[in-house]
Design an enzyme around this catalytic site. Structure first.
Site, mmCIF file in Angstrom:
data_model
loop_
_atom_site.group_PDB
_atom_site.id
_atom_site.type_symbol
_atom_site.label_atom_id
_atom_site.label_comp_id
_atom_site.label_asym_id
_atom_site.label_seq_id
_atom_site.Cartn_x
_atom_site.Cartn_y
_atom_site.Cartn_z
ATOM 1 N N ASP A 18 131.494 44.481 29.108
ATOM 2 C CA ASP A 18 131.257 43.049 28.917
ATOM 3 C C ASP A 18 130.184 42.892 27.843
ATOM 4 O O ASP A 18 129.037 43.292 28.038
ATOM 5 C CB ASP A 18 130.799 42.423 30.238
ATOM 6 C CG ASP A 18 130.763 40.905 30.189
ATOM 7 O OD1 ASP A 18 131.101 40.337 29.133
ATOM 8 O OD2 ASP A 18 130.401 40.291 31.204
ATOM 9 N N ASP A 115 135.603 39.019 24.751
ATOM 10 C CA ASP A 115 134.342 39.758 24.856
ATOM 11 C C ASP A 115 134.269 40.706 26.046
ATOM 12 O O ASP A 115 133.197 41.207 26.377
ATOM 13 C CB ASP A 115 133.159 38.788 24.900
ATOM 14 C CG ASP A 115 133.215 37.850 26.095
ATOM 15 O OD1 ASP A 115 134.238 37.844 26.808
ATOM 16 O OD2 ASP A 115 132.237 37.107 26.311
ATOM 17 N N GLU A 116 135.400 40.984 26.690
ATOM 18 C CA GLU A 116 135.370 41.950 27.791
ATOM 19 C C GLU A 116 136.709 42.659 27.899
ATOM 20 O O GLU A 116 137.751 42.124 27.540
ATOM 21 C CB GLU A 116 135.009 41.270 29.114
ATOM 22 C CG GLU A 116 135.957 40.182 29.534
ATOM 23 C CD GLU A 116 135.597 39.590 30.888
ATOM 24 O OE1 GLU A 116 135.293 40.371 31.815
ATOM 25 O OE2 GLU A 116 135.635 38.355 31.013
#
Length: 363
Positions: A18, A115-116
């Protein structure tokens, strides 16, 4: 008689990465004068009449209580915050660079968002036995090469890996071993369980379920009767069981988001406004996966659990929030909506991606 077999695969090595305050961190990296200042990724509410929502914000801004909120609420909490509209193309480019780092270690990558991502490193390209070693290498590579930090969670399934990555931020690394899972989950508040929404928390509390330990002692049949399939899944998660595999983009056939409302929706204008919000989240997911679809599906569930589903096919593929919202609202207008019942759930899904190249940003 209902039976609930507990089959737990603890043989996998899963990492959840993350990126820390991703959009804000990219802006701070590219403009060092922003370092240690409260940065909010949203249009300045003083210039928009208070409209707009916060995409993310720096940890300095979060210290003022800013999280997911309207831009106006963020300004009220921290008038000195620096508001930046954001540059999605730039964030997508950085996300692809992160993806290339992942690919050094495994091809089994599932992008959860821009974003993860989840990585299955049970079998990996460097022959490492330790998932912790790979997680540390990824953190090192991202920091040295991209000037960004990320938090990593390591465990034997996706659910636990995600919880672990959120346990120590920013730039944290948490491992949950199979023999530690039950004790770890027993202390975890139910609101920290991924997938438990704000509307579900008070219902669980009312039944005496405040943490994972309470759910571990619950009757799974009772949970299933009260919450449907989700109740059974919640019982499994509380017992450390989540056998969903890491899936790459080739297996993705649709992108959708749903929202359940504790307070029923009645007015058509309120429903359309919610469809716009949901369409924005669907658009974000489509963009993060570089996908466009030509079918939009609307799902509406009344207070009596009657569910309506209707789809619309389009001549052109779409991805923007405005386009998706427009079609979803058109579908809603075509429904024979019964305003007297009230709506408890809305969902928007985009599918039919066709033969387009579906390369994921973080996959």
């Amino acid at each position: 008689m209902l039976t609930f077999p507990l089959i737990n695969d603890t043989s996998r090595k899963i990492i959840h990465i993350d990126m820390d305050a991703f959009f804000a961190s990219v802006e701070v990296r590219d403009n060092p004068s922003l370092k240690v200042k409260p940065v909010v990724i949203a249009r300045n509410p003083l210039q928009t009449g208070g409209r707009g929502v916060v995409s993310t914000c720096s940890y300095e801004a979060r210290a003022f209580g800013i999280h997911s909120a309207s831009a106006k609420e963020a300004y009220d909490l921290c008038p000195q915050a620096i508001f930046i509209s954001g540059n999605y193309e730039k964030y997508t480019k950085v996300s692809k660079q992160v993806r290339e780092i992942f690919k050094r270690y495994t091809d089994d990558i599932e992008a959860a968002s821009i974003d993860e991502a989840y990585l299955d490193v049970t079998e990996n390209k460097i022959g490492a036995q330790s998932a912790i070693k790979i997680a540390k290498l990824i953190q090192h590579d991202i920091f040295v090469e991209l000037g960004l930090t990320c938090s990593a969670g390591v465990s034997y399934n996706k659910f636990l890996a995600k919880i672990a990555s959120d346990y120590e931020k920013p730039h944290g690394l948490t491992l949950i071993m199979p023999e530690e899972a039950l004790e770890f989950l027993a202390k975890l508040p139910v609101e920290k369980f991924h997938g438990v929404g704000k509307a579900t928390v008070p219902k669980l509390h009312a039944l005496g379920f405040f943490n994972g330990g309470d759910l571990q002692k619950a009757d799974p049949v009772d949970l299933a009767e009260r919450f449907g399939v989700y109740g059974w899944e919640l019982y499994q998660k509380a017992n450390g069981i989540h056998n969903s595999k890491v899936k790459n983009y080739r297996e993705r056939k649709s992108v959708g988001k749903e929202r359940t409302y504790g307070k029923l929706l009645y007015l058509p204008d309120d429903i359309k406004a919610e469809l716009s919000k949901i369409s924005g989240k669907v658009s974000d997911s489509l963009k993060s996966h570089q996908l466009k679809g030509s079918i939009v599906i609307l799902k509406l569930r009344y207070s009596d659990f009657t569910t309506l589903t209707k789809r619309k096919s389009l001549a052109e593929k779409l991805e923007s929030p405005e386009e998706i919202a427009e079609v979803a609202q058109e579908i809603f207008e075509e429904l024979e909506y019964d305003e007297s019942l009230g709506v408890r759930l809305l969902g928007v899904t985009v599918t039919e991606f066709g033969a387009q190249k579906a390369t994921l940003d973080m996959q």
